[in-house]
Write a protein that holds these residues in place. Structure first.
Motif, PDB file in Angstrom:
ATOM      1  N   ILE A  56       0.835  -1.190   0.000  1.00 24.37           N
ATOM      2  CA  ILE A  56       0.000   0.000   0.000  1.00 24.37           C
ATOM      3  C   ILE A  56       0.872   1.243   0.000  1.00 24.37           C
ATOM      4  CG2 ILE A  56      -1.865   1.205   1.200  1.00 24.37           C
ATOM      5  CD1 ILE A  56      -2.543  -1.494   2.513  1.00 24.37           C
ATOM      6  N   ASP A  57       0.500   2.215  -0.816  1.00 20.84           N
ATOM      7  CA  ASP A  57       1.198   3.493  -0.842  1.00 20.84           C
ATOM      8  C   ASP A  57       1.040   4.199   0.502  1.00 20.84           C
ATOM      9  OD1 ASP A  57       2.405   5.495  -3.046  1.00 20.84           O
ATOM     10  OD2 ASP A  57       1.212   6.640  -1.615  1.00 20.84           O
ATOM     11  N   SER A  58       2.060   4.930   0.884  1.00 23.43           N
ATOM     12  CA  SER A  58       2.060   5.576   2.204  1.00 23.43           C
ATOM     13  C   SER A  58       1.280   6.884   2.222  1.00 23.43           C
ATOM     14  CB  SER A  58       3.505   5.850   2.645  1.00 23.43           C
ATOM     15  OG  SER A  58       4.155   6.713   1.737  1.00 23.43           O
ATOM     16  N   ASP A  59       0.672   7.267   1.104  1.00 22.02           N
ATOM     17  CA  ASP A  59      -0.001   8.567   1.029  1.00 22.02           C
ATOM     18  C   ASP A  59      -1.425   8.433   0.498  1.00 22.02           C
ATOM     19  OD1 ASP A  59      -0.365  11.327   1.120  1.00 22.02           O
ATOM     20  OD2 ASP A  59       0.364  11.605  -0.920  1.00 22.02           O
ATOM     21  N   PRO A  60      -2.360   7.900   1.307  1.00 28.48           N
ATOM     22  CA  PRO A  60      -3.764   7.945   0.897  1.00 28.48           C
ATOM     23  C   PRO A  60      -4.226   9.401   0.805  1.00 28.48           C
ATOM     24  CG  PRO A  60      -3.431   6.496   2.794  1.00 28.48           C
ATOM     25  CD  PRO A  60      -2.186   7.283   2.632  1.00 28.48           C
ATOM     26  N   TYR A  61      -5.181   9.680  -0.070  1.00 32.43           N
ATOM     27  CA  TYR A  61      -5.660  11.064  -0.170  1.00 32.43           C
ATOM     28  C   TYR A  61      -7.180  11.089  -0.278  1.00 32.43           C
ATOM     29  CZ  TYR A  61      -5.338  10.118  -5.260  1.00 32.43           C
ATOM     30  OH  TYR A  61      -5.448   9.577  -6.527  1.00 32.43           O
ATOM     31  N   VAL A  62      -7.736  12.181   0.225  1.00 32.92           N
ATOM     32  CA  VAL A  62      -9.186  12.321   0.310  1.00 32.92           C
ATOM     33  C   VAL A  62      -9.699  13.014  -0.945  1.00 32.92           C
ATOM     34  CG1 VAL A  62      -9.142  14.538   1.522  1.00 32.92           C
ATOM     35  CG2 VAL A  62     -11.085  12.974   1.846  1.00 32.92           C
ATOM     36  N   LEU A  95      -8.792   7.575  -1.653  1.00 33.70           N
ATOM     37  CA  LEU A  95      -8.201   6.844  -2.765  1.00 33.70           C
ATOM     38  C   LEU A  95      -6.789   6.442  -2.364  1.00 33.70           C
ATOM     39  CD1 LEU A  95      -8.735   7.591  -6.494  1.00 33.70           C
ATOM     40  CD2 LEU A  95      -6.671   6.487  -5.708  1.00 33.70           C
ATOM     41  N   ILE A  96      -6.508   5.167  -2.473  1.00 33.35           N
ATOM     42  CA  ILE A  96      -5.214   4.615  -2.068  1.00 33.35           C
ATOM     43  C   ILE A  96      -4.634   3.836  -3.239  1.00 33.35           C
ATOM     44  CG2 ILE A  96      -3.997   3.192  -0.389  1.00 33.35           C
ATOM     45  CD1 ILE A  96      -7.515   4.054   0.433  1.00 33.35           C
ATOM     46  N   ASP A  97      -3.389   4.125  -3.558  1.00 30.62           N
ATOM     47  CA  ASP A  97      -2.691   3.347  -4.575  1.00 30.62           C
ATOM     48  C   ASP A  97      -2.118   2.088  -3.946  1.00 30.62           C
ATOM     49  OD1 ASP A  97      -2.399   4.903  -7.278  1.00 30.62           O
ATOM     50  OD2 ASP A  97      -2.205   6.415  -5.696  1.00 30.62           O
ATOM     51  N   ALA A  98      -2.200   0.992  -4.669  1.00 27.65           N
ATOM     52  CA  ALA A  98      -1.667  -0.282  -4.175  1.00 27.65           C
ATOM     53  C   ALA A  98      -0.793  -0.903  -5.258  1.00 27.65           C
ATOM     54  CB  ALA A  98      -2.788  -1.235  -3.786  1.00 27.65           C
ATOM     55  N   TYR A  99       0.173  -1.693  -4.805  1.00 25.94           N
ATOM     56  CA  TYR A  99       1.172  -2.230  -5.713  1.00 25.94           C
ATOM     57  C   TYR A  99       1.241  -3.754  -5.601  1.00 25.94           C
ATOM     58  CZ  TYR A  99       2.606   2.615  -5.013  1.00 25.94           C
ATOM     59  OH  TYR A  99       2.613   3.970  -4.897  1.00 25.94           O
ATOM     60  N   THR A 100       1.474  -4.383  -6.738  1.00 23.39           N
ATOM     61  CA  THR A 100       1.896  -5.779  -6.733  1.00 23.39           C
ATOM     62  C   THR A 100       3.421  -5.779  -6.841  1.00 23.39           C
ATOM     63  OG1 THR A 100       1.478  -5.812  -9.120  1.00 23.39           O
ATOM     64  CG2 THR A 100      -0.198  -6.768  -7.691  1.00 23.39           C
ATOM     65  N   THR A 101       4.060  -6.576  -6.019  1.00 16.77           N
ATOM     66  CA  THR A 101       5.524  -6.592  -5.973  1.00 16.77           C
ATOM     67  C   THR A 101       6.026  -8.028  -5.961  1.00 16.77           C
ATOM     68  OG1 THR A 101       5.563  -6.553  -3.549  1.00 16.77           O
ATOM     69  CG2 THR A 101       5.588  -4.420  -4.681  1.00 16.77           C
ATOM     70  N   SER A 102       7.306  -8.167  -6.250  1.00 15.91           N
ATOM     71  CA  SER A 102       7.954  -9.472  -6.191  1.00 15.91           C
ATOM     72  C   SER A 102       9.451  -9.257  -6.005  1.00 15.91           C
ATOM     73  CB  SER A 102       7.688 -10.272  -7.474  1.00 15.91           C
ATOM     74  OG  SER A 102       8.384 -11.511  -7.448  1.00 15.91           O
ATOM     75  N   ASP A 103      10.108 -10.246  -5.470  1.00 10.35           N
ATOM     76  CA  ASP A 103      11.568 -10.222  -5.408  1.00 10.35           C
ATOM     77  C   ASP A 103      12.157 -11.348  -6.262  1.00 10.35           C
ATOM     78  OD1 ASP A 103      10.676 -12.281  -3.843  1.00 10.35           O
ATOM     79  OD2 ASP A 103      11.821 -11.759  -2.063  1.00 10.35           O
ATOM     80  N   ARG A 124       4.525  -2.892  -9.682  1.00  9.95           N
ATOM     81  CA  ARG A 124       3.532  -2.309 -10.571  1.00  9.95           C
ATOM     82  C   ARG A 124       2.464  -1.596  -9.731  1.00  9.95           C
ATOM     83  NH1 ARG A 124       6.790  -3.278 -13.797  1.00  9.95           N
ATOM     84  NH2 ARG A 124       6.629  -4.325 -15.817  1.00  9.95           N
ATOM     85  N   ASN A 125       2.086  -0.404 -10.181  1.00 11.55           N
ATOM     86  CA  ASN A 125       0.947   0.278  -9.564  1.00 11.55           C
ATOM     87  C   ASN A 125      -0.321  -0.299 -10.193  1.00 11.55           C
ATOM     88  OD1 ASN A 125      -0.556   3.555  -9.829  1.00 11.55           O
ATOM     89  ND2 ASN A 125      -0.738   2.090  -8.173  1.00 11.55           N
ATOM     90  N   SER A 126      -0.677  -1.493  -9.742  1.00  9.17           N
ATOM     91  CA  SER A 126      -1.701  -2.281 -10.425  1.00  9.17           C
ATOM     92  C   SER A 126      -3.120  -1.970  -9.989  1.00  9.17           C
ATOM     93  CB  SER A 126      -1.432  -3.782 -10.188  1.00  9.17           C
ATOM     94  OG  SER A 126      -0.188  -4.138 -10.692  1.00  9.17           O
ATOM     95  N   VAL A 127      -3.278  -1.399  -8.803  1.00  9.81           N
ATOM     96  CA  VAL A 127      -4.623  -1.280  -8.239  1.00  9.81           C
ATOM     97  C   VAL A 127      -4.835   0.122  -7.664  1.00  9.81           C
ATOM     98  CG1 VAL A 127      -6.271  -2.229  -6.575  1.00  9.81           C
ATOM     99  CG2 VAL A 127      -4.598  -3.733  -7.649  1.00  9.81           C
ATOM    100  N   LYS A 128      -5.993   0.677  -7.935  1.00 12.92           N
ATOM    101  CA  LYS A 128      -6.467   1.889  -7.271  1.00 12.92           C
ATOM    102  C   LYS A 128      -7.638   1.476  -6.383  1.00 12.92           C
ATOM    103  CE  LYS A 128      -3.962   4.698  -9.980  1.00 12.92           C
ATOM    104  NZ  LYS A 128      -2.935   5.660  -9.544  1.00 12.92           N
ATOM    105  N   ILE A 129      -7.556   1.839  -5.114  1.00 13.24           N
ATOM    106  CA  ILE A 129      -8.567   1.408  -4.146  1.00 13.24           C
ATOM    107  C   ILE A 129      -9.360   2.627  -3.695  1.00 13.24           C
ATOM    108  CG2 ILE A 129      -8.983   0.219  -1.964  1.00 13.24           C
ATOM    109  CD1 ILE A 129      -6.189  -1.033  -2.283  1.00 13.24           C
ATOM    110  N   VAL A 130     -10.663   2.518  -3.747  1.00 15.94           N
ATOM    111  CA  VAL A 130     -11.554   3.605  -3.332  1.00 15.94           C
ATOM    112  C   VAL A 130     -12.342   3.148  -2.115  1.00 15.94           C
ATOM    113  CG1 VAL A 130     -13.455   5.117  -4.001  1.00 15.94           C
ATOM    114  CG2 VAL A 130     -11.730   4.463  -5.697  1.00 15.94           C
ATOM    115  N   ILE A 131     -12.285   3.936  -1.050  1.00 13.94           N
ATOM    116  CA  ILE A 131     -13.020   3.620   0.174  1.00 13.94           C
ATOM    117  C   ILE A 131     -13.955   4.767   0.495  1.00 13.94           C
ATOM    118  CG2 ILE A 131     -12.828   3.142   2.650  1.00 13.94           C
ATOM    119  CD1 ILE A 131     -10.204   1.839   2.195  1.00 13.94           C
TER     120      ILE A 131
END
Length: 889
Positions: free
Chosen positions: A558-564, A574-582, A603-610
């Motif tokens: 999850i991105d550290s900067d949710p915004y209203v 709205l929160i940006d979420a990422y899929t990651t791998s090593d 990848r910034n694969s998902v935008k989450i709306v709450i």
């Protein structure tokens, strides 16, 4: 007699019903966490998702457990056919006798226990197992082995766990069963006996399977070469030594091991010396090959006399592999580089169009602005603002940059007598209220201009919010039960009377059973006994939006900067979420500040709306090409929606996320050098610009910066100034944004303005030094500091204007005393080594233009030339198109 039977039957039936009710009650209490979780998922319309996650976890873990159980049980059952069958011998006693007689009461639980132990890693990483089955192809091959990248993202981690589990299984079986056979035939009998043929076959098969699994492990070792860091800091991944020394030794060790294992098995059964010689030879070759991989002398000699003598020739293609893989893994392969020609006449760049910049330059730092919001608009002790966000809204027909923050509930400042009251915490003080909003551009020594303020949510520019209540936000809120029977009071000091909660969501607790389960879950009996909880009341839990997302999708970063987001209807997060791998092959690993996990793919694969009112959560796929999110979308149908399904009012607030841009720039600072020769020299490696050794993090601006030939971006971009490593001059401006959604689907874009190496362009640290050296500014700072105020300078904003680079820095005064409210007092602007300070941006630009013209005239006079047709006091000149030359990636 009949009547007595009827009564006894009634008593028995009643007793049975009572027992059943008590049993259900006890089970409900024991499974309170399960029930609350289930009801919570159902309240979010994720009931199917809840059961799927549960089903997948136990199917995968149970399937692996069953697989290992069958392996153990089958071998024990086979062994039981030969154990305990000796006609001549002493009868063993105790636990050995149980094994020898083939007792199922020993083999069954033992096999089950061993199966569970070996399945623990799969149970802990069941989501990796999910990707194994649902992961699609990525369409990109690794350059060394030619495997699709999806093999490494989805298959290899499971293969490694499976190989370790199988190896442990067959070694345990070989040693354990072999020990029992040895006791049966060599220790317990009075006379030594030969192993039956079936025993020899069984042990041979176990030995052969152990050898095959070990050989599989050697094959998997090849892929470990893709993740070596021996060549750091030059490049990451395999190089000349790995490909031409270690890889052949792995193949040689694998072949020799298989030959030796097969030969020894044949020798153990046939007792022919030829097999023994072959086995010993194979074993020697295997040990030599394996040992040479751990001998450093030969690799060091190869590195010293071959690689270092011709580094680019020998390692060039491996550097290229690392560069291409890393750029692809961090979504940087599509970045556009643009040469930026710096004007020698900066005064010509301050024209009429500069008004577009004036209206949207953020002269308030979010950190300073937070203190202003809290002091002036907190209004109640139980309100605290969320971190200040940056956004843009269309105001009076014009896109304008604003700052805003949500007024959230925080109970830590309330008196203890209020906090200790259960009803106050869970039924009365349950939510925050509204937002505040200010324009990004302000004037110094003037009162703060507000677009939304006060609990009345007064807005001089026409904002309105029908439902401004905030039940879900960034604060760590405890559970709330709303609506309830308590009367809703008018907000003190206002004419605002909030409505009783009328939204959906939440867990129903209208029945006594649900109240009891909730009371057990929270270990709070007041939930069960409260008379103010009615039939419409709903339990609201996980009200922190980050906690909410992590419970629903723990596999997303999850991105550290949710915004209203402000809409006419209500507020949303709205929160940006990422899929990651090593596991991306040959890609350089990195970590984001504040996070421990190292990754090499994102990848910034998902935008989450709450919904801030009812807590409803929607997941939208922003990068449908990402194979990881495609795998999760396959596994959990209906959870992840296409981004086109997002409401348009929220789509207009989509932006390039902070954490994603920052981690990209960490990588791009080095990997923008795409040619092996340049990459090896590292002569043009960049770093985040620094001022007084503090990195200048990316910031948002609402300006149109990209030339018309490039796909049109929304005029809301993120900028990161970059300098050569160890230097302070400006080398590049990285600009990230998203395409205008009126032009097509959501597409992120990354453009890098590069300045020529031979041209000096001041960086933020050098501008900071110029400001310190300016006599007028220095005198003003000294005077203000002597008057009991503290001078604070904000961040330096860097942006291209025409052919030139503009720098803007706000100046704040903080009065001494307990109430320290920052006040914007002046604005400093700089261009072409000229620094001026004024009360407003317009005044500063007018004076800057005059100073630049005067400077140019002085320089021309020294050369005996004149500046014709220019009046320093004339209106601002038109802004010319900058001369830019596209650079081939």
């Amino acid at each position: 007699m009949g009547m007595g039977n009827w009564k006894r039957g009634l008593i028995v039936a009643f007793g049975g019903l009572l027992f059943l009710a008590l049993l259900l009650l006890v089970l409900g209490i024991l499974f309170s966490h399960f029930l609350i979780d289930l009801w919570w998922y159902l309240s979010l319309n994720f009931g199917g998702y809840f059961w799927l996650r549960l089903l997948y976890r136990y199917i995968l873990a149970g399937g692996v457990t069953l697989f290992f159980f069958i392996l153990f049980f089958a071998n024990f059952w086979i062994a039981s056919r030969y154990l305990g069958r000796s006609a001549r011998g002493r009868v063993s006693k105790g636990w050995i006798h149980k094994f020898q007689t083939g007792a199922m009461e020993v083999y069954t639980p033992l096999s089950l226990v061993m199966g569970i132990i070996l399945a623990i890693p799969f149970y802990q990483q069941w989501e990796a197992g999910l990707l194994f089955f649902f992961g699609p192809g990525a369409g990109v091959d690794d350059p060394l082995y030619g495997n699709d990248v999806s093999f490494y993202l989805f298959r290899l981690p499971i293969f490694l766990m499976l190989q370790r589990g199988l190896l442990a299984t067959f070694l345990i079986l070989f040693v354990g069963v072999g020990f029992l056979y040895w006791l049966e035939n060599r220790v317990i009998p009075v006379e030594r006996q030969e192993f039956p043929e079936g025993v020899r076959i069984h042990l041979s098969i176990l030995a052969f399977l152990s050898a095959l699994v070990l050989a599989w492990g050697l094959m998997l070792q090849r892929f470990a070469l893709l993740y070596v860091d021996d060549h750091e800091p030059t490049f990451y991944g395999p190089g000349f030594v790995e490909v031409y020394y270690h890889l052949p030794l792995i193949w040689l060790a694998l072949l020799a091991f298989l030959i030796a294992a097969v030969a020894f098995i044949f020798y153990a059964n046939l007792r022919r010396s030829l097999y023994l010689v072959i086995g010993i030879t194979g074993a020697v070759v295997f040990l030599v090959a394996a040992g040479l991989r751990h001998v450093t002398l030969i690799p060091e000699m190869l590195n010293q006399y071959i690689v270092k003598a011709n580094p680019v020739t020998t390692e060039g293609r491996f550097m290229k592999n690392n560069i291409e893989a890393t750029l692809a893994a961090y979504r940087l392969d599509g970045a556009t580089a643009v040469n930026f020609e710096v004007s020698q006449r900066p005064e010509t760049d301050i024209g009429e169009d500069v008004a577009d910049y004036i209206n949207n330059i953020p002269v308030w730092d979010e950190n300073f602005l937070y203190d202003v919001y809290q002091q002036l608009q907190g209004l109640r002790p139980y309100y605290r603002f969320s971190p200040v966000d940056v956004a843009r809204y269309t105001i009076h027909g014009r896109v304008q940059q604003v700052n805003l923050a949500a007024r959230e509930l925080n109970l830590s400042k309330l008196p203890a007598s209020v906090v200790e009251n259960w009803e106050n915490i869970h039924l009365r003080y349950t939510h925050g209220y509204g937002v505040v909003m200010t324009p990004a551009a302000q004037e110094g020594d003037r009162p703060m201009e507000w677009y939304i303020r006060d609990l009345t949510l007064y807005s001089p520019v026409g904002f309105k919010i029908d439902t401004p209540d905030i039940y879900y936000g960034q604060e760590n809120l405890t559970y709330a039960i709303v609506p309830n029977k308590l009367e809703v009071a008018e907000l003190p000091g206002t004419k605002v009377t909030p409505q009783q909660y009328q939204g959906g969501g939440g867990v129903e607790i209208k029945s006594l059973f649900r109240k009891l389960i909730a009371a057990v879950y929270f270990q709070d009996p007041k939930i069960f006994f409260s008379i103010n909880i009615g039939e419409e009341s709903r339990l609201r839990i996980r009200r922190n939006i980050i906690e909410r997302i992590r419970e629903l999708t723990p596999y997303l970063m999850i991105d550290s900067d949710p915004y209203v987001i402000v809409t006419d209807d209500r507020l949303y997060w709205l929160i940006d979420a990422y899929t990651t791998s090593d596991w991306y092959p040959i890609s350089k690993p990195t970590t984001l500040e504040g996070r421990e996990r190292e990754i090499n793919y994102i990848r910034n694969s998902v935008k989450i709306v709450i919904d801030a009112y009812d807590g409803h959560v929607d997941f939208y796929v922003a990068d449908p090409e990402d194979p990881i999110i495609r795998a999760y979308a396959r596994a959990f149908p209906g959870v992840f929606k296409p981004i086109g399904a997002m409401p348009h009012v929220i789509q207009t607030q989509l932006r390039y996320p902070r954490d994603f841009f920052r981690i990209q720039m960490q990588i791009y600072a080095k990997y923008h050098q795409r040619e092996p020769e340049l990459f090896f020299q590292q002569a043009d490696t960049w770093d985040f610009a620094k001022v007084k050794d503090v990195p200048k993090l990316p910031y948002y601006l609402t300006v149109q910066l990209v030339e018309k030939s490039h796909p049109q971006l929304q005029p809301f971009v993120q900028i990161s100034p970059l300098t050569p490593i160890g230097r302070d001059n400006l080398r590049a401006l990285a600009i990230a944004g998203v395409r205008d959604l009126t032009e097509g689907p959501y597409v992120p874009e990354l453009v890098v303005y590069q300045f020529k190496k031979e041209v000096q362009v001041d960086g933020p640290a050098q501008i900071d030094a110029l400001i310190d050296q300016d006599p007028e500014i220095s005198a003003a700072f000294t005077l203000w500091n002597q008057q009991g105020s503290e001078v604070k300078r904000g961040r330096i904003i860097v942006l291209p204007v025409g052919h030139s680079v503009l720098y803007v820095q706000p100046v704040y005064l903080i009065a001494a005393g307990e109430t320290r409210i920052p006040q914007l007092t002046r604005i400093i602007v700089s261009m072409g080594n000229v620094v001026v300070m004024e009360r407003s941006l317009k005044e500063a630009f007018d004076r800057l233009r005059q100073e630049l013209i005067a400077k140019t005239m002085r320089e021309l006079e020294l050369r005996g030339q004149t500046l014709e047709g220019v009046n320093p006091g004339a209106p601002l000149l038109p802004l010319p198109e900058p001369a830019r030359e596209a650079v081939s990636p």
